[in-house]
Design a protein around this motif. Structure first.
Motif, PDB file in Angstrom:
ATOM      1  N   GLU A 119      14.094   8.425   7.991  1.00 24.13           N
ATOM      2  CA  GLU A 119      12.983   8.390   7.629  1.00 24.13           C
ATOM      3  C   GLU A 119      12.759   8.227   6.231  1.00 24.13           C
ATOM      4  N   GLY A 120      13.673   8.942   5.301  1.00 22.88           N
ATOM      5  CA  GLY A 120      13.419   8.625   4.055  1.00 22.88           C
ATOM      6  C   GLY A 120      13.867   7.559   3.507  1.00 22.88           C
ATOM      7  N   HIS A 121      14.868   6.791   4.127  1.00 18.99           N
ATOM      8  CA  HIS A 121      15.460   5.434   3.645  1.00 18.99           C
ATOM      9  C   HIS A 121      13.987   4.395   4.225  1.00 18.99           C
ATOM     10  N   GLU A 122      13.558   4.831   5.170  1.00 14.47           N
ATOM     11  CA  GLU A 122      12.258   3.548   5.582  1.00 14.47           C
ATOM     12  C   GLU A 122      11.060   3.964   4.819  1.00 14.47           C
ATOM     13  N   ASN A 123      10.901   5.084   4.292  1.00 22.63           N
ATOM     14  CA  ASN A 123       9.961   5.315   3.341  1.00 22.63           C
ATOM     15  C   ASN A 123      10.285   4.680   2.005  1.00 22.63           C
ATOM     16  N   PHE A 124      11.323   4.835   1.516  1.00 23.82           N
ATOM     17  CA  PHE A 124      11.658   4.164   0.337  1.00 23.82           C
ATOM     18  C   PHE A 124      11.680   2.642   0.162  1.00 23.82           C
ATOM     19  N   LEU A 125      12.108   1.848   1.451  1.00 22.46           N
ATOM     20  CA  LEU A 125      11.944   0.688   1.382  1.00 22.46           C
ATOM     21  C   LEU A 125      10.349   0.119   1.579  1.00 22.46           C
ATOM     22  N   ARG A 126       9.674   0.925   2.081  1.00 18.35           N
ATOM     23  CA  ARG A 126       8.321   0.488   2.362  1.00 18.35           C
ATOM     24  C   ARG A 126       7.542   0.543   1.140  1.00 18.35           C
ATOM     25  N   ASN A 127       7.959   1.630   0.413  1.00 20.72           N
ATOM     26  CA  ASN A 127       7.425   1.785  -1.062  1.00 20.72           C
ATOM     27  C   ASN A 127       7.880   0.703  -2.114  1.00 20.72           C
ATOM     28  N   ILE A 128       9.016   0.365  -2.121  1.00 21.29           N
ATOM     29  CA  ILE A 128       9.698  -0.595  -2.851  1.00 21.29           C
ATOM     30  C   ILE A 128       9.312  -1.990  -2.958  1.00 21.29           C
ATOM     31  N   TRP A 129       9.198  -2.421  -1.623  1.00 25.49           N
ATOM     32  CA  TRP A 129       8.909  -3.976  -1.237  1.00 25.49           C
ATOM     33  C   TRP A 129       7.863  -4.688  -2.401  1.00 25.49           C
ATOM     34  N   VAL A 130       6.694  -4.094  -2.411  1.00 22.48           N
ATOM     35  CA  VAL A 130       5.565  -4.552  -3.094  1.00 22.48           C
ATOM     36  C   VAL A 130       5.936  -4.514  -4.554  1.00 22.48           C
ATOM     37  N   ILE A 131       6.751  -3.442  -5.097  1.00 20.38           N
ATOM     38  CA  ILE A 131       7.125  -3.266  -6.307  1.00 20.38           C
ATOM     39  C   ILE A 131       8.065  -4.570  -6.733  1.00 20.38           C
ATOM     40  N   ILE A 132       8.914  -4.944  -5.721  1.00 25.86           N
ATOM     41  CA  ILE A 132      10.068  -6.023  -5.983  1.00 25.86           C
ATOM     42  C   ILE A 132       9.220  -7.057  -6.274  1.00 25.86           C
ATOM     43  N   VAL A 133       8.242  -7.337  -5.371  1.00 22.89           N
ATOM     44  CA  VAL A 133       7.287  -8.844  -5.350  1.00 22.89           C
ATOM     45  C   VAL A 133       6.727  -8.553  -6.866  1.00 22.89           C
ATOM     46  N   GLY A 134       6.095  -7.525  -7.186  1.00 19.13           N
ATOM     47  CA  GLY A 134       5.580  -7.376  -8.394  1.00 19.13           C
ATOM     48  C   GLY A 134       6.285  -7.871  -9.646  1.00 19.13           C
ATOM     49  N   PHE A 135       7.745  -7.437  -9.553  1.00 22.22           N
ATOM     50  CA  PHE A 135       8.760  -7.697 -10.566  1.00 22.22           C
ATOM     51  C   PHE A 135       9.098  -9.295 -10.539  1.00 22.22           C
ATOM     52  N   PHE A 136       9.029  -9.949  -9.494  1.00 17.47           N
ATOM     53  CA  PHE A 136       9.406 -11.384  -9.211  1.00 17.47           C
ATOM     54  C   PHE A 136       8.411 -12.028  -9.939  1.00 17.47           C
ATOM     55  N   VAL A 137       7.128 -11.753  -9.632  1.00 23.23           N
ATOM     56  CA  VAL A 137       5.766 -12.372 -10.335  1.00 23.23           C
ATOM     57  C   VAL A 137       5.832 -12.194 -11.865  1.00 23.23           C
ATOM     58  N   LYS A 138       6.209 -10.852 -12.379  1.00 22.42           N
ATOM     59  CA  LYS A 138       6.337 -10.796 -13.685  1.00 22.42           C
ATOM     60  C   LYS A 138       7.455 -11.789 -14.393  1.00 22.42           C
ATOM     61  N   VAL A 139       8.572 -11.746 -13.715  1.00 27.50           N
ATOM     62  CA  VAL A 139       9.790 -12.554 -14.140  1.00 27.50           C
ATOM     63  C   VAL A 139       9.351 -14.092 -14.377  1.00 27.50           C
TER      64      VAL A 139
END
Length: 210
Positions: A117-137
């Motif tokens: 559940e900790g791993h699932e929670n981390f991945l769920r929180n991080i995906w949108v942030i990864i998309v944000g970094f891609f847009v910023k790049v």
């Protein structure tokens, strides 16, 4: 909570001086990152509430577990699952899953579920942030780069973009696998816990008769 919060602060802060803070500023920055991470976690829980205890995913994992038990024991799994209620009301499987989860909590049989559940929670929180970094790049490093902290990273922009695209694709897949694994583990642990409870009752009853 801290890692998503820290990444969010870096995402919205283009000032390279972020990496050159004094000790008091570092403490404040760490506290802010943790606070932002907590807020972000709650927001993501709200936005992705439809994915939590999703009836389709729960039903699919339950069917997979039935096939697993049938293959393992040669018997059809029936005890412990309200088949009629689930057929009449798909939402009923949520309550069936909750009952299984509570059973495991009472008998301290969750096993690896909290870790998953900790791993699932981390991945769920991080995906949108990864998309944000891609847009910023794309917007910053490929366009008008105004003191962008991402461009200061010791890597090629193209490699960074490919890596982010790969993560955008892979993270949801891994998240789905982990979430299904959590559901399957709960069903499986609940099945064997119930089996052990029933077995102990039979042994006690036989002992009382003798």
């Amino acid at each position: 909570k801290f890692i998503p919060g820290a990444l969010l602060l870096l995402l919205f802060n283009s000032n390279t001086s972020t990496f050159k803070l004094d000790f008091p500023e570092i403490v404040i920055w760490l506290a802010a990152a943790y606070l932002v991470g907590i807020i972000w976690d709650q927001l993501m829980r709200w936005f992705t509430s439809c994915l939590r205890r999703n009836p389709c995913m729960l039903k699919c994992s339950l069917e997979n577990h039935k096939k697993y038990i049938e293959k393992l024991t040669g018997e059809t799994e029936s005890a412990g699952h309200a088949e009629d209620d689930i057929q009449k009301d798909p939402e009923a499987i949520k309550y069936e899953y909750d009952d299984a989860y509570i059973l495991l909590m009472r008998h301290n049989m969750l096993g690896t579920v909290p870790k998953q559940e900790g791993h699932e929670n981390f991945l769920r929180n991080i995906w949108v942030i990864i998309v944000g970094f891609f847009v910023k790049v794309v917007l910053c490093c490929r366009g008008d780069c105004n003191n962008c902290n991402i461009c200061d990273l010791p890597t090629n922009d193209t490699i960074l973009m490919i890596s982010l695209v790969a993560l955008i694709i892979i993270v949801p897949i891994v998240w789905f696998k982990i979430q299904m694994s959590i559901y399957f583990t709960v069903w499986d642990n609940a099945y064997w816990t119930q089996y052990q409870i029933s077995r102990k009752k039979r042994i006690n009853n036989n002992t009382d008769i003798k």
